[in-house]
Design an enzyme around this catalytic site. Structure first.
Site: not given
Lengths: 427, 159
Positions: B80, B117
């Site tokens: 991701s 993230k």
């Protein structure tokens, strides 16, 4: 100016280390067990609140653990040692003088540091928490014994928010605190002294503080007299900022299962001697002798009991794993008796001297020593870089039927490349 | 790799050059430099013209690790973050002491799990953004168990 000594103590250190890399354990009841998953050696606050005591054998509390969902982890000393080193070097930045007292405690001298000590101590807490993730409490006072006690107070009373500075409190305030603390909590007062002190009518810390030093000296020794002096604010114990090299290196462990076979004991002894030799080289020392001991399980009273130790002197002081293992194996053969179920073996290196102090003789085989040195350095380097035990003597064996039981050990997140924490990039 | 025989701890070596070595201080980089000098100085012959220029070799640790105590390594699992150059199996260098800014790549703990993230401070609150079109932004809800574990300083990727 008044002395100011801080004692910084990590809260529930082993459990806290585990939680750094297992954030899911936060807020849950967690214990860490000793080698072979024997006893509880560290408890989270949730477990303390359940009233569970330290050093309780794990098998005795399995039911309780199940009822409350207590998570039990095997001890992971590689992780704890690395986290401890990080904490200690962070704390070193707060004072020119530090004494690392144990894996999770450090004294710092704050005398002459011209800021408010309680606030300074809060900075230490914040720094250690942020940088390493470990919660700590700080006690500040004018002697080491009082600093220990201040730390105890900081830990037990939430109103102090983790920092207690005795120097900032008045005598009556302190006496009120001391009256409520059991004399057994004082640093250096053991269980047996507590019984004797109680018999003398000394129950609280305040009682002890008010006892005449002379009376204690007559009843006990100069050590107890010094404790009273320290409780009254006179520093008798200085900070030991230099950790002396170890004069003895011990490596011993209980087996996962009892064994009566000589080959099992041989493997264990080779493994322990190898580990001890590695520690010896780390502190750049040589050993003049190696002691080997074995024993049966003294708690299995119906089993025949045997224990024996032998000291094997070495012709030349050495740090060579091969020579140390050889000597240890000779020793083992001398003390081993068939027909006993052995529970524990160990080795101890003795007559330790710095490598630089090795006496030289006319007959030194310089070439052999050079080779040995190069080989040991290479061995250590490979094991350091590729993981401990990557290269070892075959004598350690490959199956290790005797090895420690560690049912639920966490990863070596900071010392093994293959065991790093995993971070998800999936959502 | 330096020559193993030239360690200051080697007894044999010390026999040969005890006076010189006894002057050294147990400081590692100093040892290394002196050792390098000794190697050249002991044999007779013309000294190397480079002797005056012996310096310590570069270390990647020094480059990647700003704070030794608060820096940890972590392994990435998943895809991701690929548009920020962070791939499955990569090695993250994470510093816990650095404050997370708007746009920092962070290791966060979300409901008890580590996740890597990009952190954004927005009017909606804290937002965790992935770097991959298939993964939507996550707005951190106040009731969620959330904390920043550390800030990613470097990503080590095998070419």
């Amino acid at each position: 100016m008044n002395r100011a000594i801080a004692l910084v103590d990590c809260n529930n250190f082993y459990v806290s280390c585990e939680r750094v890399f297992r954030p899911d354990l936060e807020g849950k009841p967690v214990v860490v067990l000793s080698n072979n998953d024997g006893c509880v050696v560290s408890r989270s606050q949730e477990v303390k609140d359940l009233g569970l005591k330290m050093a309780v054998p794990w098998y005795q509390m399995k039911d309780l653990a199940k009822r409350h969902g207590i998570i039990a982890l095997s001890s992971n000393y590689s992780l704890y040692a690395d986290i401890s080193n990080r904490v200690m070097s962070l704390l070193a930045q707060f004072s020119p003088e530090q004494e690392v007292y144990s894996i999770d405690e450090s004294f710092l001298d704050l005398s002459g540091i011209a800021v408010e000590h309680a606030q300074y101590a809060q900075q230490m807490r914040e720094t250690v928490r942020r940088c390493v993730g470990i919660p700590v409490c700080v006690g500040v006072a004018s002697s080491k014994t009082l600093a220990k006690l201040a730390n105890h107070v900081a830990k037990k009373n939430a109103r102090f928010s983790g920092v207690c500075d005795f120097n900032a409190q008045t005598e009556p305030e302190l006496d009120a605190l001391f009256a409520a603390i059991d004399v057994g909590e004082v640093w250096g007062v053991g269980r047996r002294s507590t019984v004797r002190l109680n018999a003398m009518g000394i129950h609280s810390v305040l009682d002890l503080k008010r006892t005449s030093p002379k009376r204690l000296r007559d009843e006990f020794s100069v050590v107890q007299e010094r404790i009273v002096e320290e409780l009254n604010g006179t520093a008798c114990l200085e900070l030991d900022d230099v950790v002396p090299d170890k004069q003895q290196i011990i490596c011993s462990r209980s087996f996962g299962t009892l064994t009566s076979l000589l080959p099992d004991l041989e493997q264990a002894v080779v493994a322990y001697a190898s580990r001890a030799a590695e520690k010896l080289r780390q502190q750049q020392s040589l050993a003049g002798g190696i002691q080997v001991y074995i024993r049966t399980n003294p708690h299995r009273e119906r089993d025949p009991q045997y224990q024996q130790a032998v000291l094997m002197p070495l012709p030349d002081p050495t740090d060579d794993t091969r020579l140390l293992c050889q000597a240890a194996l000779h020793g083992l053969q001398r003390i081993y008796r068939a027909g006993y179920a052995y529970q524990k073996a160990g080795v101890m290196l003795t007559e330790i001297i710095p490598s630089s102090a090795r006496p030289r003789t006319l007959f030194d085989d310089v070439e052999a020593m050079q080779k040995s040195h190069a080989l040991m350095r290479t061995l250590d380097r490979i094991n350091r870089n590729m993981g401990s035990g990557t290269i070892r003597l075959l004598g350690e064996g490959t199956d290790k039927a005797w090895a420690m039981r560690r049912g639920n050990v966490s990863k070596r997140y900071t010392t093994e490349w293959a065991e790093l924490a995993v971070c998800a990039a999936r959502a | 790799m330096t020559n193993l025989n030239h360690s200051p701890a080697s007894p044999a070596r010390r026999v040969a050059s005890s006076t010189l070595l006894s002057l050294t201080h147990p400081n590692k980089s100093m040892f290394e430099r002196q050792r390098a000098l000794l190697r050249k100085a002991v044999p007779a012959g013309f000294p190397s013209p480079a002797d005056d220029y012996v310096e310590r070799r570069l270390s990647l640790d020094e480059h990647l690790i700003q704070h030794r105590e608060s820096t940890f390594f972590m392994r990435v699992a998943g895809h991701s973050m690929r548009e920020l150059g962070i791939f499955d199996g990569d090695l993250l260098v994470v510093d816990r002491s650095v404050p997370a800014a708007h746009g920092s790549v962070v290791v966060a703990v979300l409901d008890g799990e580590f996740t890597v993230k990009q952190l954004l401070y927005t009017p909606k609150g804290k937002v965790l953004r992935a770097a991959h079109p298939d993964y939507p932004e996550v707005v951190v809800k106040p009731e969620q168990d959330f904390s920043i574990w550390g800030v990613v300083q470097w990503n080590v990727h095998k070419v």
